[in-house]
Design a protein around this motif. Structure first.
Motif, PDB file in Angstrom:
ATOM      1  N   TYR A 108       0.831  -1.200   0.000  1.00 25.75           N
ATOM      2  CA  TYR A 108       0.000   0.000   0.000  1.00 25.75           C
ATOM      3  C   TYR A 108       0.864   1.248   0.000  1.00 25.75           C
ATOM      4  O   TYR A 108       1.862   1.328   0.706  1.00 25.75           O
ATOM      5  CB  TYR A 108      -0.928   0.000   1.215  1.00 25.75           C
ATOM      6  N   LYS A 116      -4.200   0.742   8.643  1.00 23.15           N
ATOM      7  CA  LYS A 116      -5.289   0.367   7.720  1.00 23.15           C
ATOM      8  C   LYS A 116      -5.027   0.972   6.341  1.00 23.15           C
ATOM      9  O   LYS A 116      -4.721   2.158   6.218  1.00 23.15           O
ATOM     10  CB  LYS A 116      -6.631   0.871   8.257  1.00 23.15           C
ATOM     11  N   PRO A 117      -5.155   0.147   5.297  1.00 21.67           N
ATOM     12  CA  PRO A 117      -4.798   0.630   3.961  1.00 21.67           C
ATOM     13  C   PRO A 117      -5.728   1.720   3.441  1.00 21.67           C
ATOM     14  O   PRO A 117      -6.938   1.651   3.621  1.00 21.67           O
ATOM     15  CB  PRO A 117      -4.918  -0.623   3.094  1.00 21.67           C
ATOM     16  N   ILE A 118      -5.129   2.705   2.786  1.00 17.29           N
ATOM     17  CA  ILE A 118      -5.891   3.814   2.191  1.00 17.29           C
ATOM     18  C   ILE A 118      -5.780   3.817   0.681  1.00 17.29           C
ATOM     19  O   ILE A 118      -6.746   4.031  -0.018  1.00 17.29           O
ATOM     20  CB  ILE A 118      -5.407   5.176   2.752  1.00 17.29           C
ATOM     21  N   LYS A 119      -4.580   3.569   0.171  1.00 18.94           N
ATOM     22  CA  LYS A 119      -4.399   3.690  -1.275  1.00 18.94           C
ATOM     23  C   LYS A 119      -3.288   2.783  -1.783  1.00 18.94           C
ATOM     24  O   LYS A 119      -2.281   2.591  -1.104  1.00 18.94           O
ATOM     25  CB  LYS A 119      -4.049   5.147  -1.622  1.00 18.94           C
TER      26      LYS A 119
ATOM     27  N   ARG B 122     -10.062   7.654 -11.378  1.00 22.95           N
ATOM     28  CA  ARG B 122     -10.964   7.062 -10.394  1.00 22.95           C
ATOM     29  C   ARG B 122     -11.842   8.153  -9.774  1.00 22.95           C
ATOM     30  O   ARG B 122     -11.948   8.279  -8.576  1.00 22.95           O
ATOM     31  CB  ARG B 122     -10.140   6.295  -9.349  1.00 22.95           C
ATOM     32  N   LEU B 173     -10.891   0.059   0.562  1.00 27.35           N
ATOM     33  CA  LEU B 173      -9.833  -0.239   1.520  1.00 27.35           C
ATOM     34  C   LEU B 173     -10.252   0.217   2.913  1.00 27.35           C
ATOM     35  O   LEU B 173     -10.942   1.228   3.075  1.00 27.35           O
ATOM     36  CB  LEU B 173      -8.535   0.429   1.082  1.00 27.35           C
ATOM     37  N   ALA B 174      -9.786  -0.549   3.892  1.00 21.86           N
ATOM     38  CA  ALA B 174     -10.291  -0.375   5.259  1.00 21.86           C
ATOM     39  C   ALA B 174      -9.963   0.979   5.884  1.00 21.86           C
ATOM     40  O   ALA B 174     -10.656   1.437   6.792  1.00 21.86           O
ATOM     41  CB  ALA B 174      -9.736  -1.492   6.147  1.00 21.86           C
ATOM     42  N   GLY B 175      -8.893   1.619   5.411  1.00 23.67           N
ATOM     43  CA  GLY B 175      -8.485   2.880   6.035  1.00 23.67           C
ATOM     44  C   GLY B 175      -9.083   4.118   5.393  1.00 23.67           C
ATOM     45  O   GLY B 175      -8.844   5.229   5.861  1.00 23.67           O
ATOM     46  N   VAL B 176      -9.829   3.938   4.314  1.00 28.47           N
ATOM     47  CA  VAL B 176     -10.387   5.099   3.612  1.00 28.47           C
ATOM     48  C   VAL B 176     -11.538   5.675   4.424  1.00 28.47           C
ATOM     49  O   VAL B 176     -12.507   4.984   4.713  1.00 28.47           O
ATOM     50  CB  VAL B 176     -10.889   4.708   2.203  1.00 28.47           C
ATOM     51  N   LYS B 177     -11.388   6.930   4.801  1.00 27.01           N
ATOM     52  CA  LYS B 177     -12.466   7.586   5.554  1.00 27.01           C
ATOM     53  C   LYS B 177     -13.465   8.197   4.576  1.00 27.01           C
ATOM     54  O   LYS B 177     -13.069   8.905   3.651  1.00 27.01           O
ATOM     55  CB  LYS B 177     -11.881   8.705   6.418  1.00 27.01           C
TER      56      LYS B 177
END
Lengths: 405, 405
Positions: A108, A116-119, B122, B173-177
């Motif tokens: 990532y 936690k992954p974002i991108k 995207r 993805l889990a960290g995307v707010k």
């Protein structure tokens, strides 16, 4: 030596003292401000004085800081300290757990503070810095686990680059022209150097790949040897449009010392000349701003405006790479011209980038050399180019000084 | 009027004459240099004097140029010329055939000259400019086909924004707010204005969405009404880090006149005040560079360095948007202060961006107001902000002049 020393040779003790002091300040800066004791990994977004202004964890920068700490521990006596090793290992463990996607081996680009992954980028670069970090931690710890992490992701990268890149997520669109981007063979060439240094058993594994990288890199020499273009066709031809005309002098110079390293290892005199002349001297001469000093970030080979808004800014890392490249060229050839160029970049950098008060260099100056953004770390600037440059220059200057006295 | 005219009111004939002349030169520039007679669509990458430096076709810019030509044809008598309509239709047909992906309705960010897809973003923006172009061509041609193109892609966009964006290609993805980015409700608000103007049958279709957009936009007013932040949480709270602190004054101001347009339509005085005070005046005051004039591109609300390298450059489009916004505010309120601000931006723009010799404005100045890149069109600059601004200002100034004499 029977000939008198040149002005620049006389300055070698001064260079060495300042570079060592800057390296101490740089390492102290990251040790003090960037460690996340709670979640592991490193904060990258640090202000002028080290204050955290964002807690995101950037994958490139995690891998690079792990590498830097482990390398300092492995190679520089005064940094062979448990706190550096411990931090490198903690960073590596954060990456294994959070930066690497477990099933695919992809990494990532950025995660939250707690991992936690974002991108994910549609490139191989985070993965390359993952390998780089793991490889150096393996040498520091002698733990097989880190070596296997490095080798298994390296195998994936090679597959993506040479066989099938569909896992990288680039849709196969009909208009995409196959492109040889300098960044790819160059970073692989650098990685192979890292993986095989001190572990000669791997030489055979990567021998053919390394030779392929060199050939790919050499095909960026264009226009009768006068320029390095960032993007060429797989057949080694110029490509149309802005992309085809793009030059990134700092990148070419960094690639130059990767090539030079390879030429030294292979004792290949012709390649050494090519590395110095085509990848270091020419891009430096083209990229140096004669009006305001410093290296431009991007240029268009036909002299048009690059489309990158930041084209005329002066970034720290091309200057780091130029210092390494010229000192390495001087060390190999004893040609004074290279030591003069080293001094030119050193003087500019120490005047404009270095921050003696707070440690670590500024990263982004405007064309006139004023600090344009005052943070020390950001999404693309971590603990890497500055300490790598200072460490390598310190090593080379120490060696050169010994030959001169 | 019994009161004497202010200095700025006295200048209205001057403003109008120069703006009309600049609009003529701008349209002439694109008509002369940007048409691809062989493959259709428009070249965007044009140098200072119109010379093509890259033949890629950018999806945003195709849709925007189609809109601009059709709008000029529909609304400005001297541009109601067959060649503009023909070019708009040809551009629209290129988009239908090449820019839109046939099965999903998604659009390509960039294609080759002959329309082969190279990249998809995207985001929803290319699709929005597709709708904008088709909508205006439908009004110009009265052809149902273009209206249906606009409405069908608009339906897709609404689905992506409000129901499910998985077709946009953002991995979950889990960290995307979850984030409310100003660009999204703002562009939709502008689009609804375009779709419903002159086609009141659509008012009902988009009524609820329009109200939702306004509420989403209003939640970007932060810190007791003093600032507009680009990114807020879905609950309308500030978000952490650089992203949460980001301000884009030109964007806020553009959004301000979108809101003002809506307030005028709804005869909503309170919203009109909010639009002018919170979205136009405050961001202008914060964003104006008192040392060198011009609007900054990005700022950090806490005064830190933004991480965008181009933060302190002066881009053409925020100045276009500010001219529209202040003139619209003046037209609605007759408050001299807004005409003074219009004059301030007009003077800066005409001095630094406008190119009387070659037509169309420069796009990118450094902080000091010097041309940093001399091209007139590039990957993100086409035939849109300049002619839209000049056309709208011409219309408003003509109306204002009539009331003053």
């Amino acid at each position: 030596m029977s000939v008198p020393f040149s002005i620049e040779e006389m300055r070698i003790p001064e260079f060495l003292a300042r570079i060592s002091a800057d390296l101490d300040r740089c390492v102290a800066f990251w040790l003090k401000h960037s460690h996340d004791e709670e979640f592991g990994g490193f904060f990258a977004c640090l202000g002028k004085d080290g204050k955290i202004y964002d807690d995101l964890k950037y994958g490139w920068l995690q891998g690079r800081q792990v590498w830097t700490y482990a390398k300092l521990y492995n190679e520089v006596e005064r940094f062979r300290r448990p706190e550096l090793l411990k931090a490198a290992v903690k960073g590596a463990d954060f990456m294994i757990k959070h930066v690497k996607e477990q099933t695919t081996g992809r990494c990532y680009f950025v995660t939250t503070r707690d991992g936690k992954p974002i991108k994910q980028q549609r490139t191989i670069f985070t993965e390359c810095f993952y390998v780089m970090g793991m490889s150096e931690v393996a040498k520091a710890t002698k733990q097989e686990k880190y070596k296997q992490e490095a080798l298994s992701v390296m195998t994936k990268i090679i597959h993506w680059v040479r066989v099938d890149d569909s896992e990288i997520g680039n849709a196969k669109l009909a208009g995409v022209k196959p492109t040889n981007s300098l960044a790819v063979p160059m970073i692989l060439l650098g990685l192979i150097h890292e993986l095989t240094s001190g572990d000669e058993s791997l030489n055979k594994t990567y021998e053919e790949l390394e030779e392929w990288c060199v050939q790919q890199v050499l095909s960026h020499v264009q226009r009768e040897g006068s320029v390095i273009l960032e993007n060429v066709s797989p057949e080694g031809k110029e490509m149309p449009g802005s992309m085809g005309r793009l030059m990134n002098p700092g990148h070419a110079i960094e690639c130059g010392w990767f090539l030079l390293q390879y030429a030294i290892k292979k004792e290949d005199r012709k390649l050494q000349e090519t590395a110095i002349e085509k990848f270091i001297i020419n891009p430096f001469n083209t990229g140096w701003d004669v009006e305001h000093e410093g290296l431009f970030y991007f240029l268009d080979v036909d002299g048009l405006s690059p489309t990158q808004l930041e084209w005329n800014m002066k970034l720290w890392w091309p200057h780091n790479e130029a210092m390494i490249a010229f000192l390495m060229a001087y060390d190999q050839t004893q040609d004074q011209a290279y030591l003069e160029r080293f001094a030119q970049v050193y003087d500019y950098s120490m005047k404009h980038f270095s921050d003696v008060e707070n440690g670590e260099w500024y990263g982004y100056l405007n064309q006139e050399g004023q600090v344009n953004m005052d943070f020390k770390g950001g999404p693309f600037k971590g603990c890497f180019h500055v300490p790598r440059c200072l460490m390598m220059c310190e090593q080379m200057l120490t060696k050169i000084r010994a030959t001169l006295t």
